[in-house]
Write a protein that holds these residues in place. Structure first.
Motif, PDB file in Angstrom:
ATOM      1  N   ILE A 221     -37.883 -38.289   5.689  1.00  0.00           N
ATOM      2  CA  ILE A 221     -39.114 -37.283   4.872  1.00  0.00           C
ATOM      3  C   ILE A 221     -40.364 -36.971   6.534  1.00  0.00           C
ATOM      4  O   ILE A 221     -40.265 -37.145   6.912  1.00  0.00           O
ATOM      5  CB  ILE A 221     -40.206 -38.290   4.039  1.00  0.00           C
ATOM      6  CG1 ILE A 221     -39.523 -39.228   2.591  1.00  0.00           C
ATOM      7  CG2 ILE A 221     -41.691 -37.584   3.601  1.00  0.00           C
ATOM      8  CD1 ILE A 221     -40.558 -40.177   2.352  1.00  0.00           C
ATOM      9  N   PHE A 222     -40.618 -35.264   6.259  1.00  0.00           N
ATOM     10  CA  PHE A 222     -41.160 -34.525   6.384  1.00  0.00           C
ATOM     11  C   PHE A 222     -42.685 -34.499   6.362  1.00  0.00           C
ATOM     12  O   PHE A 222     -43.124 -34.380   4.850  1.00  0.00           O
ATOM     13  CB  PHE A 222     -40.807 -33.019   6.585  1.00  0.00           C
ATOM     14  CG  PHE A 222     -41.808 -32.195   7.636  1.00  0.00           C
ATOM     15  CD1 PHE A 222     -42.333 -32.921   8.292  1.00  0.00           C
ATOM     16  CD2 PHE A 222     -41.773 -31.207   7.222  1.00  0.00           C
ATOM     17  CE1 PHE A 222     -43.533 -31.971   9.443  1.00  0.00           C
ATOM     18  CE2 PHE A 222     -42.495 -29.829   7.716  1.00  0.00           C
ATOM     19  CZ  PHE A 222     -43.006 -30.331   9.267  1.00  0.00           C
ATOM     20  N   ALA A 223     -43.728 -35.543   6.828  1.00  0.00           N
ATOM     21  CA  ALA A 223     -44.422 -36.110   6.474  1.00  0.00           C
ATOM     22  C   ALA A 223     -45.830 -34.669   7.171  1.00  0.00           C
ATOM     23  O   ALA A 223     -46.307 -35.240   7.782  1.00  0.00           O
ATOM     24  CB  ALA A 223     -45.603 -37.683   6.706  1.00  0.00           C
ATOM     25  N   ALA A 224     -46.600 -33.655   6.645  1.00  0.00           N
ATOM     26  CA  ALA A 224     -47.275 -32.554   6.561  1.00  0.00           C
ATOM     27  C   ALA A 224     -48.529 -33.387   6.196  1.00  0.00           C
ATOM     28  O   ALA A 224     -49.104 -32.027   5.655  1.00  0.00           O
ATOM     29  CB  ALA A 224     -46.968 -31.701   6.690  1.00  0.00           C
ATOM     30  N   ALA A 225     -49.379 -34.326   6.274  1.00  0.00           N
ATOM     31  CA  ALA A 225     -50.716 -34.862   6.107  1.00  0.00           C
ATOM     32  C   ALA A 225     -51.331 -35.788   6.567  1.00  0.00           C
ATOM     33  O   ALA A 225     -51.962 -36.330   5.742  1.00  0.00           O
ATOM     34  CB  ALA A 225     -49.936 -35.756   5.157  1.00  0.00           C
ATOM     35  N   GLY A 226     -51.805 -34.855   7.849  1.00  0.00           N
ATOM     36  CA  GLY A 226     -52.662 -36.514   9.095  1.00  0.00           C
ATOM     37  C   GLY A 226     -53.069 -37.544   8.741  1.00  0.00           C
ATOM     38  O   GLY A 226     -51.478 -37.862   8.930  1.00  0.00           O
ATOM     39  N   PRO A 227     -53.477 -38.310   8.611  1.00  0.00           N
ATOM     40  CA  PRO A 227     -53.876 -39.406   8.311  1.00  0.00           C
ATOM     41  C   PRO A 227     -53.135 -40.649   7.516  1.00  0.00           C
ATOM     42  O   PRO A 227     -52.485 -41.585   8.135  1.00  0.00           O
ATOM     43  CB  PRO A 227     -54.847 -39.587   8.241  1.00  0.00           C
ATOM     44  CG  PRO A 227     -55.874 -38.724   8.267  1.00  0.00           C
ATOM     45  CD  PRO A 227     -54.494 -37.485   8.370  1.00  0.00           C
ATOM     46  N   ALA A 228     -52.896 -39.706   5.841  1.00  0.00           N
ATOM     47  CA  ALA A 228     -51.796 -40.382   5.202  1.00  0.00           C
ATOM     48  C   ALA A 228     -50.278 -40.468   5.520  1.00  0.00           C
ATOM     49  O   ALA A 228     -49.363 -40.962   5.259  1.00  0.00           O
ATOM     50  CB  ALA A 228     -51.867 -38.949   4.000  1.00  0.00           C
ATOM     51  N   GLY A 229     -50.199 -39.841   7.049  1.00  0.00           N
ATOM     52  CA  GLY A 229     -49.330 -39.897   7.496  1.00  0.00           C
ATOM     53  C   GLY A 229     -48.501 -41.074   7.987  1.00  0.00           C
ATOM     54  O   GLY A 229     -47.506 -41.703   7.461  1.00  0.00           O
TER      55      GLY A 229
END
Lengths: 317, 392
Positions: free
Chosen positions: B259-267
């Motif tokens: 999964i590529f997580a482009a979500a800041g702290p939600a990473g």
């Protein structure tokens, strides 16, 4: 089968913190002190224990570390709940206000402390607490797969706390006295039971469980803690009211909410739910809509302890 | 009974506030957060800058970072990188620095922090997010003596007119190119079941996502890989909530490998889900390999360096405002950190060759990557060999 197991495990990971915190709230309300500070107490428990985990993560083996963290979270929850107990019992203040004060104070305090200690607001930690498999027990068909694989100590803790709570509240002398203080404090007072003391104990147990709930909430879900538990304390209150301040009903209520929340967040990875073709927003609304509906229907038959929220004056009629 | 109703009404209101409006839950604390931040930034300054005692009158910081209400300073991604760039510069020059976060992402709240910052002595302001798009128009005009840079955004009026004053520089990135690199690398490395999660669909995040989808598809085409599937979704917030963790976990459970997580702290939600389900994650903005064992690479933007460079130019008097600068592979502004990446088959040579092709736009490869404005949602991207599932 794999999907079903996943749903069950995920449901447990949503439900256990709700269960623990709702039981915590129950002890307080049963003793006659309304506690809406559950959220704040969770934050305090999570803050202290996660800070401990972060500081010691290279020195202690993970399961021992978790055990100590559990104790720390319990102590932190009890300390902050002392404030609530003092305001409600000694000062006879409005219990809603002091509870809400804790909710407002805790996240801000948490940001402040973590920035001072770690220099950053988000506490990142090594989350190594998962147990892959418990030998022998995991071989039991079905049950072994659900409860004894890919699990956390905290799951069992939740179940143990449920068992102890139901026993203590309904099968012991202490439980009877505690409940009496929440229903009609004049009665226990008239036979020489110290109502203030019982209420202190109720709130302290509540704080302990909430603090623990905060830790239990963070561990299976994240590798960081950002000074908030995202309204889980309030959701736990809803579970508590839905569960009518009764441990067994609370158990089912929390499982029910856990299941709904599992659906709402995991439908996209469950082929069956995707194939139903229901627009995704319905899944997302589900837990919150159900909360509203159930509470509305439940309120009319509420069995809230009669003296909850009322300060007790000695000699009061 | 009366009490009961009172509790119940409070409870329901709080439930609504906390749960349904996902980012709403931040607002209340942010008041407190801001105060804390100010307090301990003041503390930081006095402890870290013993040399510049005399600058303490301008106490709060000459160099300032604005973080959006939806973000967090210590996100270990975007804002952290800008903050490090500021620290690099201020460590060298002895200038004071601070950060501000508005209580909510409205023009009013953002102007309040701008006023506060300037009154406290801010001379250079780094604005880190597209959420400041509207207020930046006012900021640059109200404070012509202050120098601004804004990332990922161009100041735009409510009517849609782009206005860049001489004291502001917009710095954009071609996130689609580094998203493309990550997607291409993942497929070349042998992954066929992929996922993308963004925080909120702000332009930069959307570009990451579209680029990733295109990269995946292009690699499948170039290398003749069949059965490539891509799950695509936005969390709707930048917070590591259990919901986000559960969503990622359900994808891994359903066969997604990376999964590529482009979500800041939600990473962190994706990291945790990957740890529990033997999956892997591609991080974002900074090199996130230290955050979790499961991070196999990161789609990096050169934020730290560019922030430092802009500050340096300003300090030397060579800063030129009024322009939009865009950094992509041709300018070296985006990259995958190959030294810390854990690819199995995708080698440094593969990376260099691909990067070269992108930078030179060989056969129109770079210009074929869609940008955020090209499609309304990812399911509209024409993909040849990839089955994309957009989860709303």
């Amino acid at each position: 089968m794999q999907t079903l197991l996943f749903i069950l495990r995920q449901t447990l990971s949503f439900s256990i913190p709700l269960l623990i915190v709702a039981l915590g709230g129950t002890f307080s309300v049963r003793s006659g002190i309304t506690n809406i500070g559950l959220e704040g107490m969770m934050v305090m428990g999570a803050l202290t224990s996660i800070s401990f985990v972060r500081m010691t993560q290279d020195n202690i083996s993970s399961q021992n570390q978790l055990l100590v963290a559990i104790i720390i979270s319990i102590i932190a929850g009890m300390l902050i709940s002392l404030l609530h107990a003092f305001a409600s019992v000694n000062l006879k203040a409005d219990q809603i206000i002091s509870g809400q004060a804790i909710n407002t104070f805790a996240p801000a305090f948490s940001v402040f402390v973590s920035r001072i200690i770690f220099g950053e607001q988000i506490i990142v930690f090594n989350n190594t607490f998962r147990i892959d498999e418990i030998p022998l027990l995991s071989k039991i068909p079905i049950i072994g797969d659900i409860f004894f694989k890919d699990t956390y100590i905290t799951t069992y803790l939740g179940i143990i706390i449920y068992l102890i709570s139901s026993f203590v509240l309904f099968k012991t002398r202490f439980g009877l006295r505690l409940r009496a203080c929440g229903e009609y404090p004049q009665a226990p007072d008239s036979v020489g039971i110290n109502v203030s003391k019982m209420r202190y104990i109720g709130v302290l147990i509540s704080g302990a469980l909430c603090g623990l709930g905060g830790l239990v909430y963070v561990v299976p879900n994240s590798t960081n803690f950002n000074s908030t538990v995202f309204g889980y304390g309030f959701l736990a209150m809803a579970v508590m009211i839905f569960g009518q301040w009764h441990p067994t009903k609370i158990l089912f209520a929390s499982l029910f909410f856990g299941l709904l929340m599992t659906f709402s967040s995991t439908y996209s990875g469950i082929p069956f739910l995707v194939s139903l073709g229901i627009p995704s927003n319905y899944y997302k609304i589900l837990p919150y809509a159900m909360t509203l509906i159930i509470l509305v229907f439940n309120v009319s038959s509420s069995k809230e302890p009669a003296a909850a929220g009322k300060p007790f004056e000695k000699g009061m009629r | 009974m009366k009490k009961m109703k009172k509790i119940l009404s409070i409870l329901l209101v709080l439930l609504l506030v906390f749960s349904i409006v996902a980012c709403g839950s931040k607002k209340k604390e942010d008041d407190a957060k801001k105060d804390d931040a100010k307090k301990d930034d003041a503390a930081e300054e006095s402890s870290e800058e013993p040399a510049s005692k005399d600058s303490e009158e301008s106490s709060k910081g000459e160099v300032v970072l604005f973080v959006s209400a939806a973000g967090a300073l210590d996100d270990r991604a975007f804002n952290s990188a800008c903050w490090l760039g500021i620290q690099d510069f201020c460590g060298e020059t002895g200038k004071t620095y601070a950060y501000y976060q508005p209580t909510e992402d409205t023009v009013e709240a953002q102007m309040v922090i701008c006023d506060t910052a300037v009154k406290a002595g801010a001379k250079f302001i780094v604005i880190s997010a597209d959420q400041f798009k509207l207020s930046a128009v006012e900021m640059q005009e109200s404070y012509p003596d202050v120098t601004f840079i804004i990332y990922d955004s161009i100041p735009t009026t409510a009517e849609g007119e782009e206005i860049i004053a001489d004291n502001l520089k917009s710095i954009l990135f071609k996130e689609q190119e580094v998203g493309f690199l990550a997607g291409y690398a993942a497929v070349q490395d042998g992954y066929t079941k992929l996922g993308f999660v963004g925080g909120m669909p702000v332009p930069a995040v959307v570009r990451f996502g579209y680029g990733f989808a295109k990269g995946v598809d292009r690699a499948a085409e170039d290398l003749n890989v069949d059965g490539v599937e891509l799950m695509y979704s936005y969390f709707g917030n930048f917070e590591a909530t259990p919901d986000n963790q559960a969503r990622c976990a359900s994808w891994y459970q359903n066969g997604t490998e990376v999964i590529f997580a482009a979500a800041g702290p939600a990473g962190a939600s994706a990291f945790k889900a990957a740890e529990d389900n033997d999956g892997v994650v591609i991080g974002v903005d900074s090199d996130q390999s230290a955050e979790s064992e499961t991070v196999i690479s990161s789609a990096m933007k050169d934020l730290r360096n560019l922030t430092y460079k802009a500050l340096k130019e300003w300090d030397e008097g060579t800063f030129k405002g009024g322009v939009v600068e865009t950094y992509g592979s041709a300018e070296g502004g985006v990259a995958l950190p190959m030294e810390t990446s854990k690819w199995k088959n995708f080698s440094q040579e593969d990376y260099d060759a691909l990067y070269e092709r992108l930078a030179k736009d060989e056969d129109g490869i770079a210009s074929s990557i869609p940008s955020n404005t090209d499609y309304d949602d990812p399911s509209q991207i024409p993909l040849e060999r990839t089955k994309i599932t957009y989860v709303q």
